[in-house]
Write a protein that holds these residues in place. Structure first.
Motif, PDB file in Angstrom:
ATOM      1  N   PRO A  73       0.808  -1.358   0.100  1.00 15.67           N
ATOM      2  CA  PRO A  73      -0.059   0.054   0.034  1.00 15.67           C
ATOM      3  C   PRO A  73       0.927   1.341   0.105  1.00 15.67           C
ATOM      4  N   PHE A  74       0.427   2.241  -0.918  1.00 18.15           N
ATOM      5  CA  PHE A  74       1.275   3.536  -0.994  1.00 18.15           C
ATOM      6  C   PHE A  74       0.333   4.367  -1.606  1.00 18.15           C
ATOM      7  N   HIS A  75       0.519   5.748  -1.363  1.00 18.48           N
ATOM      8  CA  HIS A  75      -0.354   6.960  -1.825  1.00 18.48           C
ATOM      9  C   HIS A  75      -1.789   6.876  -1.428  1.00 18.48           C
ATOM     10  N   ALA A  76      -1.835   6.152  -0.044  1.00 26.17           N
ATOM     11  CA  ALA A  76      -3.034   6.242   0.518  1.00 26.17           C
ATOM     12  C   ALA A  76      -4.188   5.151  -0.115  1.00 26.17           C
ATOM     13  N   TYR A  77      -3.626   4.261  -1.050  1.00 24.49           N
ATOM     14  CA  TYR A  77      -4.495   3.151  -1.616  1.00 24.49           C
ATOM     15  C   TYR A  77      -3.982   1.913  -0.976  1.00 24.49           C
ATOM     16  N   ASP A  78      -4.570   0.998  -0.820  1.00 26.08           N
ATOM     17  CA  ASP A  78      -4.312  -0.499  -0.285  1.00 26.08           C
ATOM     18  C   ASP A  78      -3.631  -1.031  -1.453  1.00 26.08           C
ATOM     19  N   ASN A  79      -4.021  -0.860  -2.698  1.00 24.27           N
ATOM     20  CA  ASN A  79      -3.424  -1.541  -3.745  1.00 24.27           C
ATOM     21  C   ASN A  79      -2.219  -0.572  -4.465  1.00 24.27           C
ATOM     22  N   TRP A  84      -8.137   1.562 -10.019  1.00 20.67           N
ATOM     23  CA  TRP A  84      -8.781   2.657 -11.036  1.00 20.67           C
ATOM     24  C   TRP A  84      -8.772   3.739 -10.082  1.00 20.67           C
ATOM     25  N   ASP A  85      -8.928   3.810  -8.785  1.00 21.40           N
ATOM     26  CA  ASP A  85      -9.159   4.710  -7.933  1.00 21.40           C
ATOM     27  C   ASP A  85      -7.912   5.605  -7.863  1.00 21.40           C
ATOM     28  N   ALA A  86      -6.704   4.998  -7.889  1.00 24.80           N
ATOM     29  CA  ALA A  86      -5.282   5.912  -8.189  1.00 24.80           C
ATOM     30  C   ALA A  86      -5.105   6.372  -9.577  1.00 24.80           C
ATOM     31  N   ALA A  87      -5.564   5.571 -10.443  1.00 33.40           N
ATOM     32  CA  ALA A  87      -5.381   6.115 -11.792  1.00 33.40           C
ATOM     33  C   ALA A  87      -6.228   7.438 -12.107  1.00 33.40           C
ATOM     34  N   LEU A  88      -7.432   7.178 -11.800  1.00 29.64           N
ATOM     35  CA  LEU A  88      -8.567   8.498 -12.094  1.00 29.64           C
ATOM     36  C   LEU A  88      -8.323   9.553 -11.190  1.00 29.64           C
ATOM     37  N   GLU A  89      -7.411   9.303 -10.066  1.00 36.99           N
ATOM     38  CA  GLU A  89      -7.423  10.559  -9.033  1.00 36.99           C
ATOM     39  C   GLU A  89      -6.012  11.078  -9.286  1.00 36.99           C
ATOM     40  N   VAL A  90      -5.000  10.505 -10.095  1.00 37.10           N
ATOM     41  CA  VAL A  90      -3.730  11.217  -9.723  1.00 37.10           C
ATOM     42  C   VAL A  90      -3.323  12.548 -10.449  1.00 37.10           C
ATOM     43  N   ASP A  91      -4.211  12.826 -11.477  1.00 35.13           N
ATOM     44  CA  ASP A  91      -4.147  14.176 -12.052  1.00 35.13           C
ATOM     45  C   ASP A  91      -4.508  14.972 -10.990  1.00 35.13           C
ATOM     46  N   LEU A  92      -5.772  15.040 -10.399  1.00 30.29           N
ATOM     47  CA  LEU A  92      -6.108  15.943  -9.509  1.00 30.29           C
ATOM     48  C   LEU A  92      -5.190  16.021  -8.279  1.00 30.29           C
ATOM     49  N   ALA A  93      -4.844  14.778  -7.786  1.00 28.92           N
ATOM     50  CA  ALA A  93      -3.881  14.718  -6.638  1.00 28.92           C
ATOM     51  C   ALA A  93      -2.536  15.667  -6.988  1.00 28.92           C
ATOM     52  N   ALA A  94      -1.975  15.582  -8.165  1.00 26.92           N
ATOM     53  CA  ALA A  94      -0.786  16.336  -8.439  1.00 26.92           C
ATOM     54  C   ALA A  94      -1.363  17.806  -8.386  1.00 26.92           C
TER      55      ALA A  94
END
Length: 306
Positions: A73-79, A84-94
């Motif tokens: 787990p890293f970036h606050a995601y278990d996986n 998909w959560d990580a991929a869809l949110e990464v631009d917003l997070a940046a």
């Protein structure tokens, strides 16, 4: 300080604490994103309308074996990035995370902070290059923020982005289709930065933007070795990363509460900040890297294959 770091590492090995800290950190990132004008849920709702499973089937290399560090787990995601959560949110997070990149005290937030940081990287990189790149490799490209940026800087070059997450590569391809109806000299590949599978001596520039702090040091060494393999003689390795020597990052590390929040999303940062990456680059067959400040927290390093 070593005792405090060891205590933090022990805490983060306890899964309930990690989930609590990661959830709090993610909530802060979402809140800041909305504060600077990037509402999270409407954008996610728009993206979720796409047929992502078809995208995934088209890009995934089923033979790719993920290293152990990538499955944690890293970036606050278990996986981690394998979701998909990580991929869809990464631009917003940046955009959220970098809103105060040029104002570490966070007295003001800039919605364009992420763009300015990447632009600063390119501006600092260019004078240090001794090659005019026709073929560019973007390692750890995620959903293409760095790859599209490299295309703008080198519009005549063929730019290839590689990432170990097929979810990220799927979103990158989607963005590529959205960007232009014309064919752009961009390509995204599901591949590990350590073992890209790309031909020897096929690139003039390898760029690694905001990736090394997400890797254990052994993986970073492998990525640099792979960069050496795929670069032509005289080709350049360019890295933009957090600067562990910067005053603001030193203050954060010495603040146990701030450091706890940071490690909730960046568990490999301790390994990165104590790693002599300049020496590792030279040991892998490059000139000792020149480096300049890209932001109060970041540095750009450029080395050439010898």
């Amino acid at each position: 300080m070593a005792l405090a770091s060891a205590a933090l590492n022990a805490l983060f090995s306890y899964k309930p604490f990690f989930k609590l800290a990661a959830g709090k950190a993610r909530g802060m990132i979402v809140e800041r994103g909305e504060k600077i004008g990037y509402p999270w849920e409407p954008e996610l709702a728009r993206l979720r309308e796409n047929d992502w499973e078809s995208e995934l089937l088209a890009v995934r290399d089923v033979n790719l074996e993920y290293p152990e560090y990538y499955l944690k787990p890293f970036h606050a995601y278990d996986n981690g990035n394998l979701s998909w959560d990580a991929a869809l949110e990464v631009d917003l997070a940046a955009k959220s995370v970098h809103a105060n990149v040029f104002d570490p005290e966070a007295t003001s937030l800039d919605p364009d902070g992420d763009v300015k940081l990447r632009d600063s990287y390119h501006q600092k990189m260019l004078p240090m290059l001794r090659v005019s790149p026709g073929d560019v490799l973007d390692v750890g490209c995620a959903t293409g923020l760095s790859t599209f940026g490299l295309h703008k800087v080198f519009p005549q070059a063929q730019v290839v982005g590689v990432d170990m997450s097929p979810y990220f590569v799927s979103v990158a391809n989607y963005k590529l289709r959205e960007a232009s109806k014309a064919s752009l000299p961009l390509q995204f590949v599901h591949s590990a930065g350590e073992f890209t599978g790309l031909p020897d001596k096929s690139f003039d520039l390898v760029s690694i933007c905001l990736v090394c702090h997400e890797l254990p040091r052994n993986a970073t060494k492998q990525v640099v070795e792979e960069a050496n393999r795929v670069l032509r003689i005289g080709g350049a390795l360019s890295i933009m990363e957090m600067n562990p020597y910067s005053a603001s990052l030193q203050r954060m590390v010495n603040n146990i509460f701030a450091f706890t929040a940071f490690k909730a999303t960046e568990p490999y940062f301790d390994d990165y900040r104590t790693f002599k990456i300049e020496e590792a680059i030279q040991d892998c067959g490059f000139s000792f890297p020149a480096q300049v400040e890209s932001s109060p927290n970041h540095r750009t390093m450029v080395a050439h294959k010898v």
